[in-house]
Design an enzyme around this catalytic site. Structure first.
Site, PDB file in Angstrom:
ATOM      1  N   HIS A 191    -103.696  56.424  43.158  1.00 55.96           N
ATOM      2  CA  HIS A 191    -105.031  55.965  42.346  1.00 55.96           C
ATOM      3  C   HIS A 191    -105.870  54.968  43.277  1.00 55.96           C
ATOM      4  O   HIS A 191    -107.202  55.054  42.835  1.00 55.96           O
ATOM      5  CB  HIS A 191    -104.395  55.224  40.919  1.00 55.96           C
ATOM      6  CG  HIS A 191    -104.068  56.452  40.157  1.00 55.96           C
ATOM      7  ND1 HIS A 191    -102.681  56.965  40.237  1.00 55.96           N
ATOM      8  CD2 HIS A 191    -104.706  57.334  39.375  1.00 55.96           C
ATOM      9  CE1 HIS A 191    -102.422  57.976  39.340  1.00 55.96           C
ATOM     10  NE2 HIS A 191    -103.876  58.321  38.807  1.00 55.96           N
ATOM     11  N   GLU A 433    -100.548  69.182  33.742  1.00 52.80           N
ATOM     12  CA  GLU A 433    -100.157  68.728  35.131  1.00 52.80           C
ATOM     13  C   GLU A 433     -98.634  68.416  35.644  1.00 52.80           C
ATOM     14  O   GLU A 433     -98.318  67.620  36.422  1.00 52.80           O
ATOM     15  CB  GLU A 433    -100.926  67.162  35.177  1.00 52.80           C
ATOM     16  CG  GLU A 433    -100.670  66.234  34.300  1.00 52.80           C
ATOM     17  CD  GLU A 433    -101.524  65.042  34.371  1.00 52.80           C
ATOM     18  OE1 GLU A 433    -102.016  64.792  35.552  1.00 52.80           O
ATOM     19  OE2 GLU A 433    -101.471  64.328  33.438  1.00 52.80           O
ATOM     20  N   ASP A 457    -101.470  65.638  39.921  1.00 55.06           N
ATOM     21  CA  ASP A 457     -99.843  65.427  39.405  1.00 55.06           C
ATOM     22  C   ASP A 457     -99.216  66.880  39.427  1.00 55.06           C
ATOM     23  O   ASP A 457     -98.045  66.751  39.711  1.00 55.06           O
ATOM     24  CB  ASP A 457     -99.843  64.842  37.999  1.00 55.06           C
ATOM     25  CG  ASP A 457     -99.961  63.325  38.071  1.00 55.06           C
ATOM     26  OD1 ASP A 457     -99.102  62.581  38.915  1.00 55.06           O
ATOM     27  OD2 ASP A 457    -100.938  62.745  37.328  1.00 55.06           O
ATOM     28  N   CYS A 504    -109.274  69.541  37.062  1.00 54.34           N
ATOM     29  CA  CYS A 504    -109.707  68.228  37.708  1.00 54.34           C
ATOM     30  C   CYS A 504    -108.671  67.955  38.958  1.00 54.34           C
ATOM     31  O   CYS A 504    -107.944  68.577  39.230  1.00 54.34           O
ATOM     32  CB  CYS A 504    -109.761  67.245  36.693  1.00 54.34           C
ATOM     33  SG  CYS A 504    -108.470  67.108  35.655  1.00 54.34           S
TER      34      CYS A 504
END
Ligand code: PEP
Ligand code: MG
Length: 580
Positions: A191, A433, A457, A504
């Site tokens: 992240h 995900e 993920d 995404c």
């Protein structure tokens, strides 16, 4: 000149002066005080202890209210250490009799303790060593009156080099002063990497031994296209890069003409390009780049960098701001995806050995209902102000999805009782995900209004590869045929059921992957705002048949590198300028 290969996590090239963030906490030189100032210095130390204790109590309270008592217990050990009279006596004696500065006395005493514990090579005692280091850091920060992130001075724009950056540190970087950054560790899917992209600055993680030969002030090049950091570049290299920067700027300028044109393929298939954002201020950039709305709003960034969990009003203002700026365009707000590498001001629980498999995301929300409900209330309250859609992250089982929807229904009832207006028909979707969600996708679909495939993920869990770990970074590849098969399965099922599906995650931000995604069947892509024009250019330059051909060939490959070879060759053939 020294070249280091890392992993590019945010594109662009920048040349600038290096500013180094201290490697491990604060380094304190051995310094003494004027003996006449002893009382004053002891008092300064005691003040720092008091502030530290208060901070620990505050952090613990905030953690307990946000995450539950279990997490708060981590801070009990810190509290006991900071209040330990024997430790304080030893440190004060060093100030009073050896005339060391309080900073040095703290480092010397606590440093020795933590070293001793580590040498015993007992896991439990090693954990205590971490606690001691943490207290040492806090005491030093309070003595010096500054935070780690404030230790480096940005008096003018420069490039930040660090061993590592936490996600909160990255989120708090000043965009006007930090031209780019590179870290020694970290992986592509972390992240921190995602925040770098949101900041729109070139960034590289996992570059290895960056800090060994650099002290700050040297010239550095960050090549976010190829993941290279160049320390002390020679003149020829600088000139080459300067030229590449100029060419890139010209290219970006040319792409601005696409802004108001649709992302439509040559054979007339309409693709929708949405922005992925972490912060409300990114909406402007997204619209400027021609984004048609927000396909993923990572709301957990409201929590990161904050001392306490945001209250309902803070949430509401953020969502209203986003909706106002979008003026009717849609936004998909994902409920908080905290945990794993995204912890607001706190460490994961001691027994959280696999945080990515632990109490994170929707699981954390379901375990902490008051915190979850606060966010849902704010989202619903804002839902009347524009086209707001709601999405649950990291759904692994139908039971979790149903529980989350029950909490949502409860919150709706409360709001109705309170006579608060909101959109009762708000669209509710889920992230796909986790492989389990793909396996049972046909059972999930009737229970949601839309899905969004989270490529980051999905890659992490399908390949069992930690997205934040440099050691396995080369294995983290969303173009692996196994991951592509899962994506294909999800989009096919969604199309069959007539449920809107988007994709995404970082696979979407690289225009070289766009043909593949269109070929798999995706017609809604959520990409970083800066990448929108580049992805649009590809959409407008290809036909669906060509994309399907690419996807079929990719799915038939055995290895990720073969898939990448196909994508590279298509890219070179169709889009790469001849002199690049
Ligand atoms: C993903 O996992 O692909 C995703 C978009 O969510 P995040 O990167 O925030 O986990
Ligand atoms: Mg995710």
């Amino acid at each position: 000149m020294q070249k280091l290969q890392g992993i590019s996590v945010s594109p662009g090239i920048v040349i600038g002066e290096a500013v180094v963030m201290a490697n491990e906490g604060i380094r304190v030189p051995r310094q003494t005080i004027d003996p006449a100032a002893t009382d004053c210095e002891v008092e300064r130390f005691r003040q720092a202890v008091q502030t530290t204790v208060k901070e620990i109590v505050r952090t613990k309270q905030s953690v307990v209210s946000q995450m539950g008592a279990h997490y708060g217990a981590i801070f009990d050990a810190h509290f006991a250490l900071a209040n330990d009279p024997a430790l304080a006596t030893e440190i004060e004696a060093l100030i009073q009799h050896e005339f060391f500065t309080p900073e040095y006395a703290v480092t010397r005493t606590l440093g020795r303790f933590s070293r001793l514990l580590r040498e015993l090579s007992d896991d439990q005692l090693a954990q205590r060593a971490f606690d001691i280091e943490d207290i040492e850091d806090r005491l030093l920060q309070n003595l010096l009156g500054r935070r780690r992130a404030e230790q480096f001075q940005f008096t003018r724009p420069a490039i930040l080099l660090a061993h590592n950056l936490t996600v909160s540190e990255a989120a708090n970087l000043k965009r006007d002063l930090v031209l780019g950054f590179a870290t020694e560790i970290g992986g592509a899917g972390s992240h921190t990497a995602i925040v770098a992209e949101a900041l729109g600055i070139p960034a590289i993680v996992g570059a290895g031994d960056l800090l060994a030969s650099i002290g700050g002030g040297e010239t550095v090049i960050i090549d976010g296209e190829q993941g290279i950091v160049i320390l002390n570049p020679d003149d020829e290299t600088k000139t080459t890069y300067q030229r590449r920067i100029e060419r890139g700027a010209q290219h970006a300028q040319q792409l601005t003409s696409l802004r108001d044109l649709p992302a439509e393929t040559q054979d007339g298939t309409r693709v929708e390009l949405f922005g992925t954002i972490e912060f409300p201020h990114e909406v402007d950039q997204c619209l400027k780049q021609g984004g048609e709305g927000i396909g993923l709003y990572r709301t957990e960034f409201l929590y990161l960098g904050a001392e306490t969990a945001p209250d309902e009003e803070t949430h509401f203002q953020a969502y209203r701001g986003v909706l106002d700026a979008l003026a009717g365009k849609p936004v998909v707000a994902r409920t908080f995806d905290l945990g794993a590498d995204k912890f607001p001001q706190l460490k994961p629980p001691e027994d959280e050995h696999n945080p990515c498999l632990g109490l994170r995301s929707l699981r954390l929300a379901l375990r902490n209902r008051p915190m979850f409900r606060t966010q849902l209330r704010a989202l619903l309250k804002a839902s009347g102000q524009g086209d707001l859609r709601l999405m649950f992250p990291l759904v692994a089982t139908l039971q979790e999805l149903r529980q989350a929807k029950t909490v949502l229904a409860d919150v709706m009832e409360d709001l109705e009782e309170e006579d608060v207006s909101f959109n009762r028909n708000i669209k509710v979707g889920m992230m796909v995900e986790i492989p389990s969600a793909v396996v049972l996708i046909r059972r999930f679909l009737p229970e949601v209004d839309f899905i969004s495939v989270g490529s980051n993920d999905l890659t992490q869990y399908a390949l069992a590869v930690d997205r934040d770990n440099k050691e396995v970074a080369r294995l983290f590849n969303p173009c692996d045929p196994a991951v592509l098969s899962l994506m294909s399965e999800a989009i096919q099922a969604a199309q069959g059921a007539g449920i809107p599906a988007s994709i995404c995650g970082q696979i979407c931000n690289t225009p070289r992957n766009t043909m593949l995604l269109l070929g798999l069947g995706f017609r809604q892509l959520s990409v970083s705002p800066a990448a929108i024009p580049y992805v649009k250019r590809v959409c407008r330059g290809v036909t669906v048949d060509e994309c399907q051909d690419v996807a079929q060939r990719a799915l038939a490959k055995d290895e990720a590198r073969d898939v990448e070879a196909i994508l590279r060759s298509e890219w070179q053939k169709r889009f790469q300028p001849p002199d690049d």
